[in-house]
Write a protein that holds these residues in place. Structure first.
Motif: not given
Length: 221
Positions: A115-116, A170-173, A121, A168, A119, A175-176, A163
């Motif tokens: 999954r990483a 880019n989208t998750d970064i 990652g 993670y 996405s 958000e964080r 991150l």
């Protein structure tokens, strides 16, 4: 659904990885083939992620990696490796592999790693990261130490580096850190430039070498 191709000349490895990944609701193994059939299978099936053995008797995994990067719709490729493949792993990272993992990765972690990868990652196998980091930096001809390179980053860029090194996207970064995706892309570009590397995996290796990452359990991204 994440579409995965497993490439390994050992039937047992192909069967094992297929069995583990197929148990995940969001992952489909579209094929599991030996190295000689990898490129043709990617062109036919267009998988999202390829898990590619780095050492195969019929074809060199690094050659396959280069050919996969040249297809019209290149997949994300992670190299499968063992403890004795440090030099090959370093070359693979410089050649554009999205990461590496051990063939004996914890079965529960394997879907997480896929999954990483899907996405965008990074996947860094904890058992071999430190050995590969040292060799990679030495062979890459870097004159500055990892600590010195990281010292060139701003506080926000260092946060982005940590991150992305933890896998993670880019989208998750964004958000964080509560910033836009465009801002994240700008930070990532600046990080790669200041660290003098060409991709996120290489940046993650420097983060690990500089001691920015906390303790990581075996097999985690």
């Amino acid at each position: 659904m994440i579409r995965v191709l497993v490439v390994d000349d050992e039937a047992l490895v192909r069967t094992g990885f297929t069995h583990i990944l197929q148990a995940a609701d969001d992952i489909e193994v579209v094929a599991a083939v030996p190295g000689g059939r990898a490129v043709a299978t990617v062109r036919d099936l267009e998988p999202d992620v390829v898990l590619l053995d780095i050492r195969m008797p019929d074809v060199d995994g690094l050659t396959v990696l280069a050919e996969l990067r040249a297809v019209q719709k290149p997949p994300v490729v992670a190299m499968l490796t063992t403890f004795d493949a440090d030099e090959y792993v370093a070359v693979a990272l410089r050649s554009g592999a999205a990461g590496f993992l051990l063939k004996d990765t914890d079965p529960e972690q394997l879907p997480v790693l896929v999954r990483a990868l899907a996405s965008q990652g990074t996947v860094l196998s904890a058992k071999v990261t430190r050995r590969v980091v040292d060799g990679f930096l030495d062979r890459g001809g870097r004159e500055s130490s990892a600590v010195h390179l990281v010292g060139r980053l701003t506080e926000r860029e260092r946060a982005v580096l940590v991150l992305l090194a933890e896998g993670y996207a880019n989208t998750d970064i964004g958000e964080r850190l509560h910033v836009s995706i465009g801002t994240v892309k700008g930070h990532v570009s600046a990080v790669l430039d200041k660290l003098r590397v060409g991709n996120r995996v290489q940046a993650a290796l420097i983060a690990e070498r500089a001691g920015l990452l906390g303790p990581t359990r075996d097999g985690e991204a």
